[in-house]
Motif scaffolding. Structure first.
Motif, PDB file in Angstrom:
ATOM      1  N   GLY A  93     119.422  54.053  56.660  1.00 62.93           N
ATOM      2  CA  GLY A  93     118.300  54.866  57.145  1.00 62.93           C
ATOM      3  C   GLY A  93     116.963  54.374  56.636  1.00 62.93           C
ATOM      4  O   GLY A  93     115.958  54.405  57.368  1.00 62.93           O
ATOM      5  N   ARG A  94     116.931  53.935  55.392  1.00 61.13           N
ATOM      6  CA  ARG A  94     115.700  53.352  54.867  1.00 61.13           C
ATOM      7  C   ARG A  94     115.458  51.955  55.442  1.00 61.13           C
ATOM      8  O   ARG A  94     114.323  51.584  55.761  1.00 61.13           O
ATOM      9  CB  ARG A  94     115.789  53.265  53.340  1.00 61.13           C
ATOM     10  N   ALA A  95     116.540  51.166  55.552  1.00 62.06           N
ATOM     11  CA  ALA A  95     116.384  49.782  56.014  1.00 62.06           C
ATOM     12  C   ALA A  95     115.857  49.712  57.443  1.00 62.06           C
ATOM     13  O   ALA A  95     115.160  48.764  57.803  1.00 62.06           O
ATOM     14  CB  ALA A  95     117.729  49.062  55.926  1.00 62.06           C
ATOM     15  N   VAL A  96     116.190  50.714  58.271  1.00 60.61           N
ATOM     16  CA  VAL A  96     115.697  50.738  59.651  1.00 60.61           C
ATOM     17  C   VAL A  96     114.179  50.728  59.682  1.00 60.61           C
ATOM     18  O   VAL A  96     113.559  50.128  60.577  1.00 60.61           O
ATOM     19  CB  VAL A  96     116.250  51.974  60.383  1.00 60.61           C
ATOM     20  N   PHE A  97     113.555  51.358  58.697  1.00 63.73           N
ATOM     21  CA  PHE A  97     112.089  51.390  58.615  1.00 63.73           C
ATOM     22  C   PHE A  97     111.536  50.262  57.751  1.00 63.73           C
ATOM     23  O   PHE A  97     110.351  50.250  57.427  1.00 63.73           O
ATOM     24  CB  PHE A  97     111.626  52.739  58.058  1.00 63.73           C
ATOM     25  N   GLY A  98     112.402  49.346  57.336  1.00 57.76           N
ATOM     26  CA  GLY A  98     111.958  48.183  56.579  1.00 57.76           C
ATOM     27  C   GLY A  98     111.639  48.467  55.132  1.00 57.76           C
ATOM     28  O   GLY A  98     110.855  47.725  54.514  1.00 57.76           O
ATOM     29  N   ARG A 277     119.801  57.373  70.026  1.00 58.02           N
ATOM     30  CA  ARG A 277     118.579  58.185  69.975  1.00 58.02           C
ATOM     31  C   ARG A 277     117.420  57.477  70.677  1.00 58.02           C
ATOM     32  O   ARG A 277     116.590  58.133  71.321  1.00 58.02           O
ATOM     33  CB  ARG A 277     118.199  58.485  68.523  1.00 58.02           C
ATOM     34  N   MET A 278     117.372  56.169  70.565  1.00 59.23           N
ATOM     35  CA  MET A 278     116.324  55.417  71.262  1.00 59.23           C
ATOM     36  C   MET A 278     116.471  55.558  72.775  1.00 59.23           C
ATOM     37  O   MET A 278     115.484  55.714  73.499  1.00 59.23           O
ATOM     38  CB  MET A 278     116.382  53.945  70.852  1.00 59.23           C
ATOM     39  N   ARG A 279     117.697  55.527  73.254  1.00 59.76           N
ATOM     40  CA  ARG A 279     117.932  55.610  74.690  1.00 59.76           C
ATOM     41  C   ARG A 279     117.751  57.029  75.222  1.00 59.76           C
ATOM     42  O   ARG A 279     117.304  57.223  76.350  1.00 59.76           O
ATOM     43  CB  ARG A 279     119.352  55.118  75.007  1.00 59.76           C
ATOM     44  N   ALA A 280     118.107  58.019  74.408  1.00 61.27           N
ATOM     45  CA  ALA A 280     118.084  59.407  74.883  1.00 61.27           C
ATOM     46  C   ALA A 280     116.813  60.159  74.518  1.00 61.27           C
ATOM     47  O   ALA A 280     116.431  61.106  75.201  1.00 61.27           O
ATOM     48  CB  ALA A 280     119.294  60.169  74.331  1.00 61.27           C
ATOM     49  N   GLU A 281     116.151  59.736  73.424  1.00 57.21           N
ATOM     50  CA  GLU A 281     115.032  60.519  72.898  1.00 57.21           C
ATOM     51  C   GLU A 281     113.781  59.683  72.627  1.00 57.21           C
ATOM     52  O   GLU A 281     112.864  60.163  71.969  1.00 57.21           O
ATOM     53  CB  GLU A 281     115.462  61.206  71.601  1.00 57.21           C
ATOM     54  N   ALA A 282     113.750  58.446  73.113  1.00 59.64           N
ATOM     55  CA  ALA A 282     112.601  57.554  72.862  1.00 59.64           C
ATOM     56  C   ALA A 282     112.306  57.442  71.368  1.00 59.64           C
ATOM     57  O   ALA A 282     111.155  57.430  70.930  1.00 59.64           O
ATOM     58  CB  ALA A 282     111.366  58.047  73.607  1.00 59.64           C
ATOM     59  N   PHE A 283     113.369  57.330  70.583  1.00 63.11           N
ATOM     60  CA  PHE A 283     113.220  57.285  69.128  1.00 63.11           C
ATOM     61  C   PHE A 283     112.552  55.998  68.661  1.00 63.11           C
ATOM     62  O   PHE A 283     112.103  55.904  67.521  1.00 63.11           O
ATOM     63  CB  PHE A 283     114.603  57.431  68.476  1.00 63.11           C
ATOM     64  N   ASP A 284     112.499  54.977  69.517  1.00 68.02           N
ATOM     65  CA  ASP A 284     111.848  53.730  69.133  1.00 68.02           C
ATOM     66  C   ASP A 284     110.375  53.944  68.799  1.00 68.02           C
ATOM     67  O   ASP A 284     109.809  53.229  67.959  1.00 68.02           O
ATOM     68  CB  ASP A 284     112.000  52.682  70.235  1.00 68.02           C
ATOM     69  N   LEU A 285     109.740  54.937  69.417  1.00 73.72           N
ATOM     70  CA  LEU A 285     108.345  55.246  69.092  1.00 73.72           C
ATOM     71  C   LEU A 285     108.231  55.789  67.671  1.00 73.72           C
ATOM     72  O   LEU A 285     107.273  55.488  66.951  1.00 73.72           O
ATOM     73  CB  LEU A 285     107.788  56.266  70.091  1.00 73.72           C
ATOM     74  N   LEU A 287     110.322  55.017  65.261  1.00 76.77           N
ATOM     75  CA  LEU A 287     110.581  53.871  64.398  1.00 76.77           C
ATOM     76  C   LEU A 287     109.314  53.050  64.188  1.00 76.77           C
ATOM     77  O   LEU A 287     109.025  52.600  63.071  1.00 76.77           O
ATOM     78  CB  LEU A 287     111.672  52.985  65.004  1.00 76.77           C
ATOM     79  N   GLN A 288     108.551  52.872  65.245  1.00 73.08           N
ATOM     80  CA  GLN A 288     107.301  52.121  65.116  1.00 73.08           C
ATOM     81  C   GLN A 288     106.322  52.842  64.205  1.00 73.08           C
ATOM     82  O   GLN A 288     105.632  52.220  63.396  1.00 73.08           O
ATOM     83  CB  GLN A 288     106.690  51.909  66.501  1.00 73.08           C
ATOM     84  N   THR A 289     106.269  54.154  64.310  1.00 71.63           N
ATOM     85  CA  THR A 289     105.380  54.933  63.450  1.00 71.63           C
ATOM     86  C   THR A 289     105.771  54.800  61.986  1.00 71.63           C
ATOM     87  O   THR A 289     104.931  54.609  61.111  1.00 71.63           O
ATOM     88  CB  THR A 289     105.429  56.425  63.844  1.00 71.63           C
ATOM     89  N   GLY A 290     107.071  54.891  61.714  1.00 67.26           N
ATOM     90  CA  GLY A 290     107.537  54.788  60.337  1.00 67.26           C
ATOM     91  C   GLY A 290     107.344  53.404  59.775  1.00 67.26           C
ATOM     92  O   GLY A 290     106.950  53.248  58.610  1.00 67.26           O
ATOM     93  N   ALA A 291     107.628  52.366  60.580  1.00 71.52           N
ATOM     94  CA  ALA A 291     107.473  50.998  60.095  1.00 71.52           C
ATOM     95  C   ALA A 291     106.023  50.655  59.812  1.00 71.52           C
ATOM     96  O   ALA A 291     105.717  49.840  58.940  1.00 71.52           O
ATOM     97  CB  ALA A 291     108.052  50.024  61.119  1.00 71.52           C
ATOM     98  N   ALA A 292     105.098  51.290  60.528  1.00 72.06           N
ATOM     99  CA  ALA A 292     103.675  51.014  60.328  1.00 72.06           C
ATOM    100  C   ALA A 292     103.204  51.456  58.954  1.00 72.06           C
ATOM    101  O   ALA A 292     102.221  50.939  58.428  1.00 72.06           O
ATOM    102  CB  ALA A 292     102.852  51.718  61.404  1.00 72.06           C
ATOM    103  N   GLY A 293     103.916  52.410  58.348  1.00 73.30           N
ATOM    104  CA  GLY A 293     103.511  52.896  57.033  1.00 73.30           C
ATOM    105  C   GLY A 293     103.811  51.931  55.919  1.00 73.30           C
ATOM    106  O   GLY A 293     103.235  52.048  54.835  1.00 73.30           O
ATOM    107  N   GLY A 294     104.730  50.952  56.158  1.00 73.15           N
ATOM    108  CA  GLY A 294     105.067  49.975  55.136  1.00 73.15           C
ATOM    109  C   GLY A 294     105.883  50.571  54.016  1.00 73.15           C
ATOM    110  O   GLY A 294     106.231  51.744  54.007  1.00 73.15           O
TER     111      GLY A 294
END
Length: 310
Positions: A93-98, A277-285, A287-294
């Motif tokens: 779960g943490r690694a998904v956000f880098g 979740r990405m396919r059903a709930e647009a969770f990729d957006l 993920l991008q928000t979380g990854a932007a935080g570093g």
């Protein structure tokens, strides 16, 4: 995500967090191996019945103690596997956000979810017990009929139907442990939500899971081969000491294989859940928000998995 993305991600998070993933896995797997081997061979050793030439001397008391101890060992292995899966889910779960995570942080995150994970394990065990009871009843009825034709005409279709139902139930609740850990849902809510996520992608989820099991089984078996060969050498001498050494060597091979494959298994399941979740709930957006935080926003990304406010 494609199959390649999921498999690469399952390997990548281990490489990015080797201490947390392999360290935690080694601790839990070694503990489970010790407990299960003591449970299996402890009663036999206590009655001096470890070597194969003494197999015919087993009494009903020894067999009863052995079955009870082995049942306890299976229970410990089941619960330990559920705990390990939960801890590895936190790391993925943490690694998904880098962002990385330490062993201490992983335990702090999973500690509050142990009771729901235990509840899920108990519920799954109860369902399996019900199925085992049904199988026993069917076998007893067919044995009472005493007809080979009845066994073929009734037993085979029932066995296939039960197997198909078990595979279906396993697949639709596949994400339940992940949901308990990452979305912090109670047991029944996690099962319901897992069904919803899997429903429209059942065959894809099942196919990737089966492929993952095949890959990890081959890898674990390949790792264990040298240890199994060495263990067979010790069995040439029919003694208790040689038997114990042989068992220990084979257990080391099994443990190493599981240490290698368990993180990959957990990674595939968590990433497959993320993909749904990405396919059903647009969770990729998200993920991008979380990854932007570093890395500085690592703790806050844990809340991005939630589907309801904390």
């Amino acid at each position: 995500m494609t199959l390649g993305d999921i498999f690469n991600g399952a390997v990548g998070y281990v490489r990015a967090n080797p201490r947390a993933t392999l360290g935690l896995t080694a601790i839990v797997v070694v503990a489970i191996q010790i407990v299960t081997k003591v449970a299996v061979f402890g009663p036999l050793a206590a009655y001096g019945r470890l070597t194969t030439d003494q197999a015919k001397e087993l009494s009903s008391g020894v067999v009863g103690a052995w079955l009870t101890s082995m049942g306890a060992g299976v229970l410990v292995a089941w619960l330990g596997g559920m705990l390990l899966s939960g801890m590895l889910t936190v790391i993925v779960g943490r690694a998904v956000f880098g962002t990385p995570i330490t062993i201490g942080e992983t335990w702090a995150k999973i500690r509050g979810r142990l009771v729901p994970l235990l509840g899920l394990a108990v519920l799954e065990g109860a369902v399996l017990a019900v199925f085992a009871g049904l199988v026993a009843v069917i076998v007893a009825v067919l044995a009472a009929i005493g007809s080979a034709a009845a066994v073929v005409l009734l037993g085979l279709p029932l066995a296939l139907a039960m197997l198909a139902l078990l595979v279906y139930l396993y697949t639709v609740v596949l994400f339940a442990p992940v949901l308990i850990v990452l979305e912090r849902l109670p047991v029944l809510d996690a099962i319901t939500r897992s069904f919803v996520l899997v429903r429209n992608g059942f065959w894809r989820v099942l196919g990737i899971r089966v492929l993952t099991l095949l890959v990890t089984s081959v890898v674990a078996a390949a790792v264990a081969v040298p240890f199994n060969i060495v263990s067979q050498v010790f069995l040439v001498t029919p003694s208790t000491a040689a038997f114990l050494v042989s068992t220990a060597v084979a257990s080391v091979g099994a443990a190493i294989g599981e240490i290698i494959t368990a993180p990959f298994n957990a990674g595939v399941i968590t990433l497959l859940y993320t993909d749904r979740r990405m396919r059903a709930e647009a969770f990729d957006l998200v993920l991008q928000t979380g990854a932007a935080g570093g890395p500085s926003g690592a703790a806050s990304t844990d809340n991005l998995w939630l589907t309801r406010p904390v």
